[in-house]
Design a protein around this motif. Structure first.
Motif, PDB file in Angstrom:
ATOM      1  N   PRO A 232       0.809  -1.236   0.000  1.00 38.35           N
ATOM      2  CA  PRO A 232       0.000   0.000   0.000  1.00 38.35           C
ATOM      3  C   PRO A 232       0.828   1.266   0.000  1.00 38.35           C
ATOM      4  O   PRO A 232       0.409   2.292  -0.523  1.00 38.35           O
ATOM      5  CB  PRO A 232      -0.827  -0.133   1.293  1.00 38.35           C
ATOM      6  CG  PRO A 232      -0.908  -1.603   1.538  1.00 38.35           C
ATOM      7  CD  PRO A 232       0.403  -2.156   1.074  1.00 38.35           C
ATOM      8  N   ASP A 265      -0.740  -5.663  -8.080  1.00 38.40           N
ATOM      9  CA  ASP A 265      -1.940  -4.902  -8.435  1.00 38.40           C
ATOM     10  C   ASP A 265      -1.913  -4.551  -9.917  1.00 38.40           C
ATOM     11  O   ASP A 265      -1.012  -3.830 -10.380  1.00 38.40           O
ATOM     12  CB  ASP A 265      -1.979  -3.623  -7.584  1.00 38.40           C
ATOM     13  CG  ASP A 265      -3.260  -2.843  -7.772  1.00 38.40           C
ATOM     14  OD1 ASP A 265      -3.486  -1.901  -6.980  1.00 38.40           O
ATOM     15  OD2 ASP A 265      -4.050  -3.164  -8.688  1.00 38.40           O
ATOM     16  N   ARG A 492      -2.684   2.885  10.664  1.00 35.72           N
ATOM     17  CA  ARG A 492      -2.803   1.517  10.135  1.00 35.72           C
ATOM     18  C   ARG A 492      -2.226   0.492  11.103  1.00 35.72           C
ATOM     19  O   ARG A 492      -2.653  -0.668  11.121  1.00 35.72           O
ATOM     20  CB  ARG A 492      -2.129   1.415   8.766  1.00 35.72           C
ATOM     21  CG  ARG A 492      -0.638   1.580   8.757  1.00 35.72           C
ATOM     22  CD  ARG A 492      -0.106   1.405   7.332  1.00 35.72           C
ATOM     23  NE  ARG A 492       1.318   1.621   7.275  1.00 35.72           N
ATOM     24  CZ  ARG A 492       1.892   2.806   7.132  1.00 35.72           C
ATOM     25  NH1 ARG A 492       1.133   3.889   7.043  1.00 35.72           N
ATOM     26  NH2 ARG A 492       3.195   2.929   7.081  1.00 35.72           N
ATOM     27  N   ALA A 519      -9.111  -1.047   5.509  1.00 36.73           N
ATOM     28  CA  ALA A 519      -9.581  -0.645   4.183  1.00 36.73           C
ATOM     29  C   ALA A 519      -9.767   0.863   4.108  1.00 36.73           C
ATOM     30  O   ALA A 519      -9.385   1.509   3.119  1.00 36.73           O
ATOM     31  CB  ALA A 519     -10.893  -1.364   3.858  1.00 36.73           C
ATOM     32  N   ALA A 520     -10.348   1.452   5.153  1.00 35.87           N
ATOM     33  CA  ALA A 520     -10.566   2.907   5.151  1.00 35.87           C
ATOM     34  C   ALA A 520      -9.251   3.663   5.122  1.00 35.87           C
ATOM     35  O   ALA A 520      -9.098   4.651   4.400  1.00 35.87           O
ATOM     36  CB  ALA A 520     -11.382   3.307   6.390  1.00 35.87           C
ATOM     37  N   THR A 522      -6.262   2.524   4.097  1.00 32.10           N
ATOM     38  CA  THR A 522      -5.540   2.288   2.847  1.00 32.10           C
ATOM     39  C   THR A 522      -6.153   3.076   1.704  1.00 32.10           C
ATOM     40  O   THR A 522      -5.443   3.654   0.871  1.00 32.10           O
ATOM     41  CB  THR A 522      -5.552   0.787   2.508  1.00 32.10           C
ATOM     42  OG1 THR A 522      -4.918   0.069   3.573  1.00 32.10           O
ATOM     43  CG2 THR A 522      -4.805   0.522   1.213  1.00 32.10           C
ATOM     44  N   ASP A 523      -7.468   3.142   1.667  1.00 33.20           N
ATOM     45  CA  ASP A 523      -8.149   3.799   0.539  1.00 33.20           C
ATOM     46  C   ASP A 523      -8.064   5.313   0.598  1.00 33.20           C
ATOM     47  O   ASP A 523      -8.157   5.976  -0.433  1.00 33.20           O
ATOM     48  CB  ASP A 523      -9.627   3.371   0.497  1.00 33.20           C
ATOM     49  CG  ASP A 523      -9.784   1.897   0.145  1.00 33.20           C
ATOM     50  OD1 ASP A 523      -8.794   1.292  -0.310  1.00 33.20           O
ATOM     51  OD2 ASP A 523     -10.885   1.362   0.362  1.00 33.20           O
ATOM     52  N   HIS A 524      -7.930   5.891   1.789  1.00 38.27           N
ATOM     53  CA  HIS A 524      -8.036   7.348   1.925  1.00 38.27           C
ATOM     54  C   HIS A 524      -6.746   8.021   2.370  1.00 38.27           C
ATOM     55  O   HIS A 524      -6.747   9.206   2.682  1.00 38.27           O
ATOM     56  CB  HIS A 524      -9.167   7.698   2.894  1.00 38.27           C
ATOM     57  CG  HIS A 524     -10.524   7.320   2.379  1.00 38.27           C
ATOM     58  ND1 HIS A 524     -11.044   6.051   2.539  1.00 38.27           N
ATOM     59  CD2 HIS A 524     -11.443   8.024   1.681  1.00 38.27           C
ATOM     60  CE1 HIS A 524     -12.245   5.996   1.978  1.00 38.27           C
ATOM     61  NE2 HIS A 524     -12.512   7.173   1.458  1.00 38.27           N
TER      62      HIS A 524
END
Length: 797
Positions: A232, A265, A492, A519-520, A522-524
């Motif tokens: 990430p 990815d 994290r 998830a929150a 990593t995504d933001h």
């Protein structure tokens, strides 16, 4: 002369040679990697990236270690990095350190990394150094520009003891943004950009350094292990690194190896397939497992079959069971029992199980984890490291391989729930003692920003969650709110703690929390808004916790220039918990930055009613009065703030400025002297003391203060402006004009600098230019009465 005797091998070399000799079962993968070095980079069959992937326990790390040895056989300069380096600067630092050990230092990169680390360390102080707003205050866009880079770098302290007392102008002088915080001259501007965009600044230097050393060696080989944890943070960077022209040209003799559990990815790597050799690893085939067992002397067919059944071909289990195959008739023995079947000492067996409980352990923790104490069996810690599934990473804290640790945890959790809880309680207490020791000398409002404290605190949470998932969850959620407050870039690690506790305690609620929070985050990215929003959607929070989360999110939005959203969050926090003094105080700071002083004072009234002895709220009232021009009232309130907390330098600094404006320069000088004695790096007070010294006819002392402020916080517009004032007061008008010019280069919309430069220009007889500066000052700030009066005077003349 007699022939010299052969050089004696060290113990480590002998052990490493034996380990390599015992490495079996991956001949095809070794051959693939070895053959790549026999192909010139121009050959279409040559691969520049190898990606080893597979589930935990399939032997990725062992294979990567062998590949590094192979690369060395071809004369490669090598470096290996694992999850302990979880950011691009950390990875670059680890590579540079290992290259230097091999005689190829990356000196330019090392110097730049040292500058970056120093800038991160000093960032909070630099932001706090100049909390005097320019006329009109910063725009939301300027504030967001100033903050974004620092948040991304993990440098901005949030809320806590700093953010509660600083307006947007602390971070952004007008539209100056980071340049106003870290400087405008060439070197200083580069440092500001380094902190705001470390990847963009460091990577081209790294590429140039790699290209240089690549000329001196046949190959350069880099290895990134446990890539599933660092992807990430590193995936986009590595993909961009291989993009032509993005960061410079990489040498053709570079080979990069990634080892992780998942496929790369496709978003980042989809169009780079021709560069990458995909190397999936699965369990050993029966032939490979038998080969390993034969090499370890395990040949009895009944034992071999039992090992094959229990291990499933997983290399780490095959290796462990090969060392202790046990009796063939124990068909129902668990894998854990097989791990320890060769050890008859019950204390050692119990110790091996108990030491699986902490995520990582050292010798002191062995004494805590083992019920009888490590002193019962001398050398117990050393014995644990003889077990094939125990690794000691560079951090100095040992750990079990995850595939072995998981069944050991299950055995203890299901075999004796009471012993499971008791052991985790002991470990939680041990880590709590470490956490408390690490807190010594730290600001209570900044504990999560300290790595030793944070690491111990997260281990406390992990063990409490394992012992009592339901009752410990509220504490863990509160900890997450505090972490998002003080060090959002490490959120994290907190989310991963919940996820791991959920898995190890077999608790679905914790697993879900950890998964969703990861998830929150990593995504933001580095902003905590998404994680806090997730917390606010769950029923587990109390009203007090919910208000705290809203306040933290409000400060994050405030720093990003989202003022309406920040006000809304503070309002919601007050609605949920009307007695939240921090919500009232935070909303007051935002209202003050918008010029809504009476509303700000009303919120401060309520904050002081709730917490009469809270020095922060009193200090904010004094600062608000000062900005309103109610100087006598400000003086009275700042006296009270100082009495409440005599160790706080900031009320003294604010009081000194009030006394200076009132013409009480000697008293002002005394306040600034005391403030700087309490906080020698208080650059804001140094700049204001320079102003007082100028008024008292001490330009030499004033310039010395400004030199020191410049050293602490290079390139601040306010410092350069005060230098211009000293020059103007002493008749050095040309130098004053030059200073004001540098200020306006940093912030073209700084109305005060236009007005002050006008007076210096007038003194030089350049009246037309002076009028133009006054026109511009009034265009920027139509309410700037002083500038209007000066323009009328010049026009009349």
């Amino acid at each position: 002369m007699p022939p010299s005797s052969p050089r004696r091998l060290s113990l480590q070399q002998i052990v490493e040679g034996q380990r390599r000799a015992a490495f079996v079962g991956r001949e095809a993968e070794l051959g693939l990697f070895r053959a790549n070095f026999a192909l010139p980079p121009e050959d279409p069959r040559h691969r520049f990236v190898f990606h080893v992937r597979g589930n935990a326990g399939v032997g990725k790390t062992s294979l990567v270690r062998e590949w590094r040895e192979v690369a060395g056989e071809f004369g490669a300069l090598t470096a290996s990095v694992d999850e302990s380096a979880d950011s691009v600067p950390d990875v670059l630092g680890a590579i540079a350190e290992q290259f230097a050990e091999q005689g190829h230092p990356l000196k330019v990169l090392d110097r730049l990394l040292a500058t970056y680390r120093r800038a991160l360390h000093d960032a909070a102080g630099r932001l706090a150094a100049d909390n005097e707003t320019s006329a009109g205050g910063p725009s939301p866009g300027a504030l967001a520009a100033a903050q974004a880079g620092l948040i991304a770098a993990g440098a901005i302290p949030v809320v806590g003891a700093l953010a509660g007392g600083i307006d947007p102008a602390v971070v952004a002088r007008g539209a100056g943004g980071l340049r106003a915080v870290f400087g405008g001259r060439a070197r200083q501007a580069e440092e500001a950009r380094l902190l705001a965009e470390p990847i963009r600044v460091l990577t081209p230097v790294f590429v140039a350094e790699i290209d240089r050393v690549a000329d001196a060696v046949p190959w350069v080989a880099l290895f990134l292990d446990t890539y599933e944890r660092t992807a990430p943070q590193l995936d986009r960077w590595l993909a961009d690194l291989l993009t032509p022209g993005r960061y410079g040209e990489l040498p053709a003799n570079l080979v990069l190896t990634l080892a992780g559990q998942r496929r790369l990815d496709p978003v980042h790597w989809g169009d780079r397939g021709r560069l990458v050799a995909d190397v999936p690893l699965g369990p050993f085939t029966e032939e490979g497992s038998r080969q390993l067992l034969t090499g370890r002397g395990v040949v009895a067919e009944t034992v071999v079959r039992e090992v094959l059944r229990l291990s499933g071909g997983l290399p780490v289990l095959v290796s462990t069971l090969a060392a202790n195959p046990g009796a063939a008739g124990e068909a129902n023995a668990t894998a854990v029992e097989r791990f320890l079947a060769g050890e008859s000492d019950p204390v050692r067996r119990a110790a091996a199980l108990a030491c699986a409980l902490p995520r990582r352990f050292d010798e002191d923790l062995v004494a805590v984890a083992v019920p009888h104490g490590s002193h019962v069996v001398p050398g117990l810690y050393d014995w644990l490291h003889e077990l094939p599934f125990v690794a000691e990473p560079y951090t100095g804290r040992s750990r079990y391989h995850a595939v072995v640790r998981a069944p050991m945890l299950r055995l203890q959790r299901t075999g004796s729930p009471q012993r499971w809880k008791a052991a985790h309680d002991r470990l939680a207490e041990a880590f709590a003692a470490r956490r408390d020791a690490a807190a010594e000398g730290l600001d209570p409002e900044r504990l999560w920003a300290s790595q030793p404290w944070r690491r111990a605190a997260l281990d406390v949470l992990y063990h409490r969650l394992c012992a009592r998932p339901r009752t410990a969850l509220p504490e863990a959620l509160r900890a997450g709110i505090a972490l998002c407050d003080q060090r959002p870039s490490r959120a994290r690690h907190w989310a991963r703690t919940l996820a791991e506790a959920g898995e190890d305690a077999d608790n679905a609620v914790l697993r879900d929390w950890g998964r969703d929070l990861l998830a929150a985050i990593t995504d933001h990215g580095p902003r905590p808004t998404a994680a806090l929003g997730l917390l606010l959607t769950r029923a587990e929070l109390t009203d007090t916790d919910r208000a705290a989360a809203l306040v933290v999110r409000a400060w994050d939005r405030f720093r990003a220039g989202e003022l309406d959203a920040a006000l809304s969050d503070h309002g919601r926090a007050i609605a949920v918990d009307p007695r939240s003094e921090r919500a009232h105080q935070g909303r007051a700071v935002i209202l003050r930055s918008l010029g809504r002083y009476e509303e700000a004072l009303a919120d401060l009234d309520r904050a002081e009613e709730i917490a009469p002895a809270w020095a922060w709220a009193v200090r904010e009232r004094g600062e608000t009065y000062r900005r309103m021009g109610r100087l006598e009232e400000a003086l009275t309130v700042l006296d009270r703030a100082h009495a409440l907390d005599p160790s706080d330098a900031v009320p003294l600094g604010s009081r000194g400025l009030v006394r200076h404006v009132l013409g009480r320069h000697e008293e002002a000088l005394d306040d600034f002297d005391r403030a700087i004695a309490l906080w020698p790096e208080y650059a804001w007070a140094l700049v204001r003391r320079a102003r007082v010294r100028t008024a008292l006819g001490d330009p030499v002392g004033a310039l010395a203060d400004l030199d020191r402020a410049e050293e602490l916080s290079p390139g601040l517009a306010g410092t350069e402006g005060e230098r211009g004032e000293v020059y103007r007061a002493t008749g050095r008008h040309e130098e004053a004009v030059a200073c004001y010019g540098r200020v306006l280069a940093l912030d073209p919309d700084y109305a005060w600098a236009h007005g002050s430069r006008a007076l210096a220009l007038e003194a030089l007889g350049r009246v037309a230019e002076a009028l133009a500066d006054l026109d511009r000052a009034l265009e920027l700030d139509p309410g700037y009465a002083w500038a209007r009066a000066q323009r009328e005077r010049l026009r009349a003349a």
